[in-house]
Design an enzyme around this catalytic site. Structure first.
Site, PDB file in Angstrom:
ATOM      1  N   GLN A 184      -2.745   3.292   5.158  1.00  0.00           N
ATOM      2  CA  GLN A 184      -3.552   2.255   4.531  1.00  0.00           C
ATOM      3  C   GLN A 184      -3.442   0.952   5.091  1.00  0.00           C
ATOM      4  OE1 GLN A 184      -2.012   3.573   0.426  1.00  0.00           O
ATOM      5  NE2 GLN A 184      -4.380   3.679  -0.033  1.00  0.00           N
ATOM      6  N   VAL A 217       0.828  -1.031  -0.040  1.00  0.00           N
ATOM      7  CA  VAL A 217      -0.061  -0.127  -0.070  1.00  0.00           C
ATOM      8  C   VAL A 217       0.770   1.300  -0.072  1.00  0.00           C
ATOM      9  CG1 VAL A 217      -2.288  -0.983   1.105  1.00  0.00           C
ATOM     10  CG2 VAL A 217      -0.359  -0.140   2.452  1.00  0.00           C
ATOM     11  N   SER A 218       0.241   2.347  -0.374  1.00  0.00           N
ATOM     12  CA  SER A 218       1.013   3.565  -0.533  1.00  0.00           C
ATOM     13  C   SER A 218       1.557   4.280   0.768  1.00  0.00           C
ATOM     14  CB  SER A 218       0.425   4.404  -1.487  1.00  0.00           C
ATOM     15  OG  SER A 218       0.309   4.052  -2.819  1.00  0.00           O
ATOM     16  N   THR A 219       0.749   4.194   1.822  1.00  0.00           N
ATOM     17  CA  THR A 219       1.082   5.041   2.940  1.00  0.00           C
ATOM     18  C   THR A 219       0.958   4.101   4.152  1.00  0.00           C
ATOM     19  OG1 THR A 219      -1.184   5.791   3.164  1.00  0.00           O
ATOM     20  CG2 THR A 219       0.278   7.179   1.839  1.00  0.00           C
TER      21      THR A 219
END
Length: 297
Positions: A19, A14-16
């Protein structure tokens, strides 16, 4: 000896940090993934320590599984690089929501189509870039970023960040070629010794560039900080012994005569100060290393 069972290894990204990967993990478990690794990082970056460790440790016959291609790669060319690295280790790749499974003929066909798309993508980008430069010149504009030409702090900061990211990508792309040798030889050997051994294998590293690359790997959590410890002072014969061990460990299939030839190409003098190495001198050093525990018996 019983053959190790092949594994399905899930990779969820996931990007961050805010998340969660639970949805991806559930889907990966549903197809039989007994190992799932998680990564938090931007899809635009290849600097992913978890993925790098996974690629280093994956075994022959294992399959790396993702829910979607965009969880793994930022571009078609990046995807193909990862799959090539897996293939070199005898491992496979599968995407659950895309027709990619390199263990099947259909999946390999889809991969070939992706390769053609990547080649077209590079050609189109190159063509557009050239057209844009020519159009800018026709309007009397100078090529390049005006912020960098004018030394604007924000533009310079972005350029520095981009350069660091590109450096990290280059280091990760080649780490499998030189990092195992560094791990075997550090910190017993100096950076000069290791650079010379790598040069004999066709890898052009200077001691400073090698130290910098390892420092970056350590900062990203991809290598042990012990590699950067200062090498202990050694007597000339002790240094020769550890150097021979390093060459032998880098390629255990080398004969005594081949190791002797490498030492001569490195311009290393024998324990008695000579320039010609005999296989027996190499054997004596290896035997001594085994007695001292430096090399497994």
């Amino acid at each position: 000896m019983r053959q190790q069972k092949s594994r399905l290894i899930g990779y969820a990204r996931v990007s961050t940090d805010e998340q969660a990967t639970e949805a991806q993990e559930m889907e990966l478990r549903s197809v039989g993934c007994d190992v799932i690794v998680q990564e938090h990082g931007s899809g635009a970056s290849r600097a992913r320590p978890t993925l790098a460790r996974l690629m280093r440790d994956i075994s022959v016959g294992d399959t790396l599984v993702v829910v979607r291609l965009d969880r793994l790669a930022r571009s078609v060319s990046h995807l193909l690089e990862v799959i090539e690295d897996l293939a070199a280790k005898g491992a496979h790749f599968r995407s659950l929501r895309d027709p990619i499974d390199t263990s099947t003929p259909q999946g390999m066909f889809s991969l070939q189509v992706l390769g053609a798309v990547a080649q077209l993508e590079r050609a189109l980008i190159s063509e557009r870039t050239k057209a844009g430069i020519q159009a800018a010149k026709a309007r009397g504009k100078k090529p390049g970023n005006p912020g960098i030409r004018e030394r604007r702090p924000e533009a310079l900061a972005k350029m520095t960040a981009a350069q660091k990211a590109a450096y990290g990508e280059r280091i990760q792309a080649t780490a499998s070629q030189w990092l195992p040798t560094v791990r075997r030889m550090r910190p017993d050997h100096t950076w000069d010794d290791i650079a010379r051994v790598l040069k004999q294998r066709g890898l052009d590293w200077t001691p400073e560039r090698l130290r910098r690359a390892v420092r970056w790997m350590v900062s990203e959590g991809m290598a042990d900080a012990a590699l950067l410890r200062k090498s202990p002072p050694r007597l000339p014969e002790d240094r020769l012994m550890t150097l021979v061990v390093g060459i032998h460990s880098s390629n255990p299939d080398l004969t005594l005569r081949e190791i002797a030839s490498q030492l001569e190409r490195l311009h290393e003098r024998t324990p008695r100060g000579g320039t010609k190495w005999a296989p027996s001198s190499v054997k004596n050093l290896l035997d001594r290393a085994r007695r001292s525990g430096l090399l497994a018996a």
